[in-house]
Design a protein around this motif. Structure first.
Motif, mmCIF file in Angstrom:
data_model
loop_
_atom_site.group_PDB
_atom_site.id
_atom_site.type_symbol
_atom_site.label_atom_id
_atom_site.label_comp_id
_atom_site.label_asym_id
_atom_site.label_seq_id
_atom_site.Cartn_x
_atom_site.Cartn_y
_atom_site.Cartn_z
ATOM 1 N N ASN A 145 -2.086 -9.170 -5.388
ATOM 2 C CA ASN A 145 -1.896 -8.108 -4.399
ATOM 3 C C ASN A 145 -0.436 -7.782 -4.143
ATOM 4 O O ASN A 145 -0.128 -6.965 -3.290
ATOM 5 C CB ASN A 145 -2.543 -8.514 -3.080
ATOM 6 N N ARG A 153 3.125 -6.204 -4.679
ATOM 7 C CA ARG A 153 3.748 -5.071 -5.360
ATOM 8 C C ARG A 153 5.252 -5.215 -5.196
ATOM 9 O O ARG A 153 5.782 -4.956 -4.116
ATOM 10 C CB ARG A 153 3.294 -3.766 -4.718
ATOM 11 N N VAL A 169 3.246 -7.901 -0.033
ATOM 12 C CA VAL A 169 1.843 -7.568 0.234
ATOM 13 C C VAL A 169 1.747 -6.504 1.318
ATOM 14 O O VAL A 169 1.025 -5.523 1.175
ATOM 15 C CB VAL A 169 1.043 -8.819 0.615
ATOM 16 N N ALA A 170 2.481 -6.693 2.404
ATOM 17 C CA ALA A 170 2.296 -5.807 3.550
ATOM 18 C C ALA A 170 3.305 -4.664 3.577
ATOM 19 O O ALA A 170 3.166 -3.759 4.394
ATOM 20 C CB ALA A 170 2.375 -6.592 4.844
ATOM 21 N N GLY A 171 4.303 -4.701 2.713
ATOM 22 C CA GLY A 171 5.258 -3.607 2.648
ATOM 23 C C GLY A 171 5.895 -3.328 4.004
ATOM 24 O O GLY A 171 6.335 -4.246 4.693
#
Lengths: 441, 368
Positions: free
Chosen positions: B166, B168, B239-241
């Motif tokens: 997950n 990025r 994951v949570a940006g």
């Protein structure tokens, strides 16, 4: 000694009593109503209508072992209530339920068209704040309809229609748009939001109608989703074709199937799909199975002029070849490859045009790309980004390689041309497949 | 008598490890993300400076005064009254530690695990467990740490691996950008206070079997913690940006996001319980230090006399000082780093400076 024993007894008793304090939060399974999906709509008088799809555990289990959900009645029931906010509506739903609404198993949220048009802020706040909600939950939009009726449809293969919707999206694009994705899009600099849209179509389409209601942009009949989920009767079925495009969390429009697919590709979210396009000069079509879809984005900023280069790439396998050309011939394969790439470029340009000229929304995150690649320029651009976005110059390059010609080289129905084509045509098709797979690895 | 108890070097490391890790990863990453956004992981690197500073000062003081705790040698260095004043400040600091850790635990558990249980009950249970460990002494806490902390670390690594699909990496970009240096330094101030908590070494070092290579070992530990914390920050960011600064417990939220093959999901209850291991150890160490502080300052014979009052005081203080989550977060973001800098870094350095000066003065007439 006796004194010690007494103390020990008291101490042990205290220790044994302590775990009982956990009972404040006990949750017995038979006191829970497992919410599997929620549909959120806006009523005409501007109230939020939440419809919860609650699983009936005995029927969910039964549906898996044997008959489909249709025989023993639905394996879920819908319960809904209105309120000024999602939470209030949830509370009102709870008033109709003898069991406690259990939200951590919520896997899909379906947003009604009207709700999405009004704005998603309140919904997102609810799901981002209320602790039991997980951000893994998939978020989808009910295209041109209210979400409640859509969710109410039974589905032959899945016992829960919410699951069916979620799997439909994942099956076609390889991933779900989760709440996390949606919120990230919303919180990122220079990016608008998109979510997949689901609509209801008859499960069996009559020969008269074209499956793709977009009129086939660029002369293609590409419709990756019309693979027809089997169904015994003409019950309506869900169909996932389109995607909903938001601007500032308000729904502004839907993209047609081709654009949707390209948008997913340009977002780097597409995993695999089937493309069908015309081969120039022949007037016939080929279909390819695209895998390993990737994209690269490069941005350039000169003053207020922004240009963006997309580089789309992927590996494809020929699925169908109507042209009658010999796919064993490297030259023919090259023609096909050019056709695929030309199609991808055209479709991408069309998608970008629709987004920047018609919808004026930026779900591809062009602004975000500029922020990432040129953070100093972005400071200058971000204030009137939506003006600049309309003037952005897009260039798209596609580099899809057709690596496999499929199970047969030349059209399998043709008579062999002995002597003319020599060893190529008489080659064993199985060997051909093996060697070409081996070559691609 | 507590002074008979001894801990090994491995146990010492395991006691110090949760002091940063247990509380840093859950509330602190998000708080520093408020300033540094996607550069949070960068901010974690300069934050270790206070750790280097603190470790150097504490080990130097311990080398000069072997077998004594910071309260004891403060009395030697600053004289009776100066030492007592110093001791009172340290006591207040340990009181802040115990209440802060208890409040972090309480708010987290009551939000995610036991929303209907009364908070004093959660707090009482937690402090009861820690109090029992403190009663039993540092050896027992050390053995707890030896057992629990490796599990905690392994589990955090496991979560990291599960989240790999997950992640990025693009969310980390842009690494540099307008005002990147200022934001990173601002953001580094928040976690820096946690590295200053190596002040607790001043109490643990006297229990150590051998003081050989303690400083080098502590620096190894600090490096490990630094790398680990950067990894956690990267995990949350990737994951949570941009949500990392908005989520209250971004680590937990991202770990909840794990989904492998549609069936390996919802491991959040595990995360809560395993995170509790680290918290129990940290709270026990802090309570132990608090009790030892009071014992040594008042000249009592045994720290066990103090355990119960100190635990109850912590409970009251926690409920009184942090009535809600916003209060706690604002304290952790704006008050604790500054206050921690003064008490954890500047005061011990001052102590060391006075010690050096006095020894220098003592020695020079002797040579003459």
């Amino acid at each position: 000694m006796r004194n010690l024993r007494k103390w020990l007894l008291i101490f042990t008793t205290i220790c044994l009593i302590l775990p009982l304090s956990g009972c404040w939060d006990r949750k017995e399974v038979n006191e829970l109503a497992l919410v599997m999906a929620e549909a959120i709509d806006l009523t005409p008088d501007n109230r939020v209508l939440v419809s919860a799809q609650v699983a009936i555990p005995s029927r969910v289990g039964g549906a898996q072992t044997g008959l489909s959900g249709g025989s023993g009645g639905k394996s879920f029931f819908m319960i809904s209530a209105t309120g000024r906010s999602v939470s209030e509506a949830d509370t009102n739903v709870q008033k109709k339920l003898p069991r406690q609404l259990y939200l951590p198993h919520l896997r899909i949220i379906l947003i009604g068209d009207q709700m999405a048009k009004t704005g998603m802020m309140d919904i997102l706040d609810h799901f981002g704040r209320n602790p039991p909600n997980r951000l893994r939950t998939a978020i989808l939009v009910a295209k041109d309809s209210d979400a409640q009726s859509l969710l109410n449809t039974t589905y032959p293969l899945e016992s829960l229609s919410g699951e069916a919707i979620r799997k439909l999206e994942r099956q076609l694009t390889g991933s779900n748009t989760t709440l996390m994705d949606f919120m990230i899009q919303s919180a990122s600099e220079g990016s608008d939001q998109m979510a997949s849209a689901i609509d209801i179509r008859p499960a069996q389409e009559s020969p008269g109608t074209d499956s793709s209601d977009t009129g086939g942009t660029n002369g293609s009949t590409g419709d990756s989703s019309s693979q027809g989920e089997e169904s015994e009767d003409t019950e309506p079925a869900f169909s996932f074709d389109h995607c909903a495009v938001f601007r500032n969390l308000k729904l502004v429009g839907y993209l047609n199937p081709d654009d949707t697919m390209l948008l997913e590709w340009m977002l780097g979210r597409l995993k695999y799909t089937v493309l069908t396009m015309q081969v120039p000069k022949t007037g016939k079509t080929i279909s390819v199975d695209l895998t390993q879809a990737h994209r690269r984005v490069r941005t350039q900023v000169r003053g207020n002029q922004v240009s963006v280069q997309y580089q789309l790439s992927g590996a494809a396998m020929l699925l169908e070849n109507q042209t009658g050309l010999d796919a064993d011939d490297p030259e023919v394969l090259k023609t096909f490859q050019t056709a695929v790439n030309a199609y991808a470029v055209r479709a991408a340009q069309h998608c970008l045009n629709t987004l920047s000229k018609q919808l004026d929304a930026d779900p591809t995150g062009v602004g975000l790309m500029i922020y990432r690649q040129h953070p100093y320029d972005w400071e200058r651009l971000k204030d009137n980004w939506h003006h600049i976005f309309q003037t952005v110059h897009f260039t798209v390059h596609a580099n899809v390689r057709i690596v496999e010609g499929g199970k047969s080289g030349p059209p399998i129905y043709e008579k062999t041309h002995r002597g003319i084509r020599g060893e190529g045509a008489s080659g064993n098709s199985k060997d051909e497949e093996m060697s070409s797979i081996g070559g691609s690895r | 008598m507590s002074s008979i108890q001894r801990i090994s070097r491995w146990q010492f490391v395991m006691l110090l490890l949760p002091i940063v890790i247990a509380t840093e990863i859950l509330p602190v990453t998000d708080l520093s993300a408020k300033f540094a956004h996607q550069r949070t992981w960068l901010a974690m690197i300069p934050a270790t400076l206070t750790g280097i500073w603190s470790i150097w000062v504490m080990t130097e003081l311990a080398r000069r005064h072997p077998g004594q705790s910071i309260i004891q040698y403060a009395m030697d260095i600053l004289g009776k009254w100066g030492g007592r004043a110093f001791g009172v400040i340290i006591i207040l600091q340990t009181f802040i530690y115990t209440t802060k850790v208890a409040a972090e635990m309480m708010t987290f558990i009551s939000m995610f695990a036991l929303p209907r249980t009364p908070k004093p009950m959660i707090l009482g249970l937690f402090l009861f467990a820690c109090g029992v460990a403190v009663w039993a002494g540092i050896e027992v806490i050390a053995r707890c740490a030896e057992t629990f902390i490796p599990i905690t670390i392994t589990f955090f690594l496991f979560v990291f691996i599960c989240l790999l699909p997950n992640m990025r990496p693009a969310y980390v970009r842009p690494v540099l950008g307008p005002d990147w240096f200022e934001t990173v330094i601002q953001a580094a101030i928040v976690p820096s206070a946690w590295y200053g908590e190596f002040l607790l070494m001043g109490f643990l070092l006297p229990f150590l079997e051998t003081s050989k290579n303690v400083r080098r070992m502590s620096y190894y530990l600090l490096t490990f913690i630094g790398v680990f914390v950067v990894m956690i920050a990267l995990q949350s960011t990737m994951v949570a940006g941009p949500l990392i600064e908005k989520l209250t417990y971004s680590y937990y939220i991202t770990a909840r996001y794990i989904s492998l093959g549609d069936f390996f999901e919802r491991i959040d209850p595990l995360i809560i319980s395993i995170w509790m291991y680290g918290l129990v150890v940290k709270e026990a160490v802090c309570l132990f230090v608090f009790a030892t502080c009071v014992t040594q300052l008042t000249g009592l014979s045994d720290h066990r006399l103090i355990v119960m009052p100190v635990t109850i005081l912590t409970m009251i203080g926690c409920l009184w000082m942090f009535p809600n989550l916003a209060e706690l977060r604002s304290f952790l973001t704006y008050t604790f780093p500054i206050e921690g800098m003064v008490v954890q870094n500047i005061l011990p350095t001052f102590l060391l400076a006075v010690d050096m000066l006095r020894r220098g003065l003592d020695r020079s007439p002797a040579h003459a």
